[in-house]
Design an enzyme around this catalytic site. Structure first.
Site, mmCIF file in Angstrom:
data_model
loop_
_atom_site.group_PDB
_atom_site.id
_atom_site.type_symbol
_atom_site.label_atom_id
_atom_site.label_comp_id
_atom_site.label_asym_id
_atom_site.label_seq_id
_atom_site.Cartn_x
_atom_site.Cartn_y
_atom_site.Cartn_z
ATOM 1 N N ASP A 92 88.107 44.035 47.185
ATOM 2 C CA ASP A 92 89.251 44.785 47.709
ATOM 3 C C ASP A 92 88.724 45.900 48.610
ATOM 4 O O ASP A 92 88.107 46.857 48.138
ATOM 5 C CB ASP A 92 90.067 45.367 46.551
ATOM 6 C CG ASP A 92 91.409 45.929 46.988
ATOM 7 O OD1 ASP A 92 91.554 46.260 48.179
ATOM 8 O OD2 ASP A 92 92.300 46.048 46.130
ATOM 9 N N SER A 115 98.884 48.099 43.600
ATOM 10 C CA SER A 115 98.596 49.070 44.645
ATOM 11 C C SER A 115 99.247 50.409 44.322
ATOM 12 O O SER A 115 98.959 50.999 43.290
ATOM 13 C CB SER A 115 99.030 48.506 45.996
ATOM 14 O OG SER A 115 98.363 49.167 47.039
ATOM 15 N N HIS A 174 92.763 42.430 48.217
ATOM 16 C CA HIS A 174 93.917 43.146 47.664
ATOM 17 C C HIS A 174 95.033 42.150 47.343
ATOM 18 O O HIS A 174 96.033 42.052 48.056
ATOM 19 C CB HIS A 174 94.372 44.161 48.707
ATOM 20 C CG HIS A 174 95.199 45.284 48.183
ATOM 21 N ND1 HIS A 174 94.737 46.212 47.277
ATOM 22 C CD2 HIS A 174 96.474 45.658 48.466
ATOM 23 C CE1 HIS A 174 95.677 47.108 47.041
ATOM 24 N NE2 HIS A 174 96.748 46.785 47.738
#
Length: 676
Positions: free
Chosen positions: A330, A224, A361
């Protein structure tokens, strides 16, 4: 990353949502380390140090071995000067760098490579599925480093470095969400590791700390925001950075917040900055916060702020190899980010490898743990230690075709993939049209309904509904594989001065997939643990296991994209629309790799607001599509010939119990959003 609209008590924020943002030959599986016996380790290390070199007597090594003590490793903190004064206090900012490295190699004077994770999350929110935070001893040296990287790689002769981004935890400065401060925070550390920047033994003192223990060869990794920083640092071309492993990472921050003017979230980067800021930064960084508001207008217009945070444009500067991992579902860091980054790297000849999962995610440690640790180990050994272990000769791509079932692709997208133009046509009832190679005619009309999402549209694909226009192939006579990024061009006439558009590609037919819309985004966390490296009393290498969370579905949205119709003339600036006037715009759909099986159908749906995935416009438009000027450019393996073969004759429906390919949506498949 956390979507700004998520509640901070949401369990997603406790783990997988950060920041609240040819196969190898068969060989014996190496044992996982569940205990650590320091005396034995010391003896082994001494023997190996005496008899082994990088080119051992019996041939060059192919794998680093866990022969160094983790318990007795050197743990130290250094503050590196970034040469920036982001907080405006008249002093250059220093970022905190926590280091764990083998003591035996330090005593021998051997220089070692570095694995580095630069993160804003080490104190506010934690890392990994268990939201681990850094902990420290009374001297301020790190005791627990989140994740398994230090536990696993330090005994194998690497140093692990955890960097607090400027404005977070123990670092000076301000968080600017992917801008110069974020990137320089990490780049300065690589400069320090290579003797080009100053480090200090304390946050404010003058005693210097030099990285004489490293050869400067650095690999960055992170999920991320952390992986985003790795992308950004690689895009500077900094010397010494040899590889990056970005997981679920952003490549252009505009594309995290907007899609051609359409807002993907209900707040901007200032919210994210405020969330991870240290208490000290909150008192000093008002000017930075104001800039994040003023230069990221909610209109979705492109500004210099977004140019600074666009790493794709600088792909030509990348020197490092890239091992990219992303979930194709995602809906946090959406898949356009990896698609455009991958394409830019390919155009610039960057060595690269990719894993694509069915998850949302989620870190690969939590969806394919054993294979991930093995592959990452070999990747770092090859890129940082120079071992010829064959990882660079394996297929470029690993793709999760079904839950826990993976296939490989020598190249990605595969050779022979071509963009094929599919065209919509009118059907026997309004809003239920055809999809094929021939140019259509006529119009279809729909009215934006912000209460509905892509799953609602797909569930009613064969019904005439006011909220969408759907176009569907006949049941396929053979499999069709989509691989890469699609584009959908629409010509639409609105009834109002504002309008948002969504376009989705859907596989219509029954399947079992990872339930990416569930709270774990495709995984369930279990209570038992396995161990990946060595442990100490303060830093366990044992992590909770996971399993795939699956869902039986009747349709799968495989790619999606959005736009503000007001951005028809420019992707970077929107203008008011003239009701009754036709406008043409192209929507960029997310990259994917998906096989639509024989007997299933492929659908294109065009509609307005996609609930929970984009914000609605200020009005409620009705839009009329000109089908002759509407089309989808879809990357098909085998090109138009493959599509022609698959649609030349009607296939047999995949499941006779399915009503027009879709069961009644009494258990609607949820899309991640505010209420989950």
């Amino acid at each position: 990353m956390i979507p700004p609209h998520r509640c901070l008590t949401d369990p997603l924020l406790q783990g997988s949502w950060p920041g609240y943002l040819p196969p190898m030959p068969k060989r014996a599986r190496r044992m996982r380390l569940t205990t650590w016996r320091s005396p034995v380790t010391a003896v082994i290390a001494a023997l190996l140090a005496a008899f082994l070199t990088p080119a051992a007597a019996h041939g060059a090594p192919r794998e680093s071995a866990p022969v160094y003590s983790y318990e007795n490793a050197i743990r130290e903190s250094v503050w590196v000067d970034t040469r920036l004064d982001g907080d405006g206090d008249g002093k250059t900012d220093r970022v905190a760098v926590d280091v764990v490295r083998p003591r035996e190699l330090a005593r021998q004077g051997r220089k070692i490579p570095v694995i580095m994770d630069a993160s804003p999350y080490y104190s506010c929110c934690g890392r990994g599925n268990e939201s681990q935070k850094k902990t420290y001893d009374a001297n301020g040296d790190v005791v627990r480093m989140p994740l398994f990287y230090d536990n696993y790689f330090v005994p194998r002769g690497y140093a692990f470095v955890g960097v607090d981004l400027a404005g977070t935890n123990r670092s000076d400065g301000c968080v600017d969400v992917g801008g110069r401060s974020d990137i320089q925070s990490a780049k300065a550390v690589i400069d320090w590791l290579n003797g080009r920047a100053h480090g200090y033994t304390s946050r404010t003192g003058t005693a210097r700390a030099k990285a004489t223990w490293t050869n400067g060869r650095t690999g960055m990794i992170g999920k991320s925001w952390d992986g985003t920083v790795a992308n950004g640092v690689a895009a500077t071309g900094v010397k010494g950075l040899k590889t990056i492993v970005p997981i679920s990472a952003i490549s252009s921050w505009y594309d995290y917040y907007f899609a051609k003017g359409a807002p993907l979230y209900d707040s901007g980067p200032d919210w994210l900055s405020d969330y991870v800021d240290s208490p000290d930064a909150r008192t000093k960084c008002a000017a930075v916060q104001r800039k994040l508001v003023d230069e990221a207008p909610r209109t979705g217009d492109w500004t210099s702020l977004w140019t600074e945070r666009d790493y794709v444009k600088d792909a030509s500067k990348v020197r490092a190899s890239v091992f990219l991992v992303h979930g194709m579902q995602d809906l946090n860091v959406r898949a356009k980010n990896f698609g455009q980054w991958w394409s830019a790297l390919a155009k610039n000849g960057v060595e690269r490898k990719i894993w694509l999962s069915q998850t949302g995610h989620v870190d690969p440690f939590d969806f394919r743990r054993t294979a991930w640790v093995d592959t990452l180990h070999r990747w770092f050994d090859h890129e940082l230690l120079g071992y010829d272990n064959g990882v660079d000769r394996e297929p470029t791509a690993d793709i999760e075709r079904h839950p826990d079932q993976w296939v490989t692709s020598t190249l990605w997208p595969p050779r022979g993939t071509d963009a094929v133009t599919l065209r919509p046509g009118t059907g026997t009832q309004a809003g239920v049209g055809t999809l094929g190679l021939r140019t259509g005619s006529g119009t279809e009309t729909f009215t934006d309904d912000p209460r509905l999402s892509e799953t609602d549209w797909a569930a009613h694909i064969d019904e005439s509904t006011a909220s969408k226009a759907g176009f569907v192939t006949a049941p396929l006579a053979g499999d069709v594989r989509l691989s890469g990024s699609s584009k959908v061009t629409v010509t639409a006439t609105p009834t109002t001065s504002t309008a948002h558009l969504s376009a989705v590609l859907v596989d219509l037919g029954p399947d079992t997939i990872r339930d990416y819309a569930d709270g774990g985004e495709g995984i369930t966390t279990l209570t038992d643990r396995t161990c990946w490296g060595a442990s100490t009393a303060g830093d366990s290498a044992c992590f909770k296991n996971t399993r795939a969370t699956t869902a039986a579905v009747d349709y799968t949205v495989l790619s999606r994209g959005w736009a503000d119709l007001g951005n028809h003339a420019s992707a970077r600036k929107g203008v008011p629309l003239t009701p009754g006037k036709a406008y043409t715009i192209t929507l960029d759909l997310a990259a994917t790799d998906h096989v639509v099986p024989k007997g299933h159908r492929l659908a294109l749906i065009v509609a307005g607001t996609d609930k929970d995935l984009i914000d609605p416009p200020s009005s409620t438009p009705t839009l009329t599509l000109d089908l002759a000027r509407t089309s989808a450019r879809v990357p098909l393996v085998g090109g138009a010939a493959a599509f022609t073969r698959a649609t030349a004759q009607s296939g047999t429906a995949a499941d006779a119990t399915v009503l027009d390919g879709v069961r009644e949506p009494h258990t609607a498949h949820r899309v991640p959003g505010g209420g989950l």
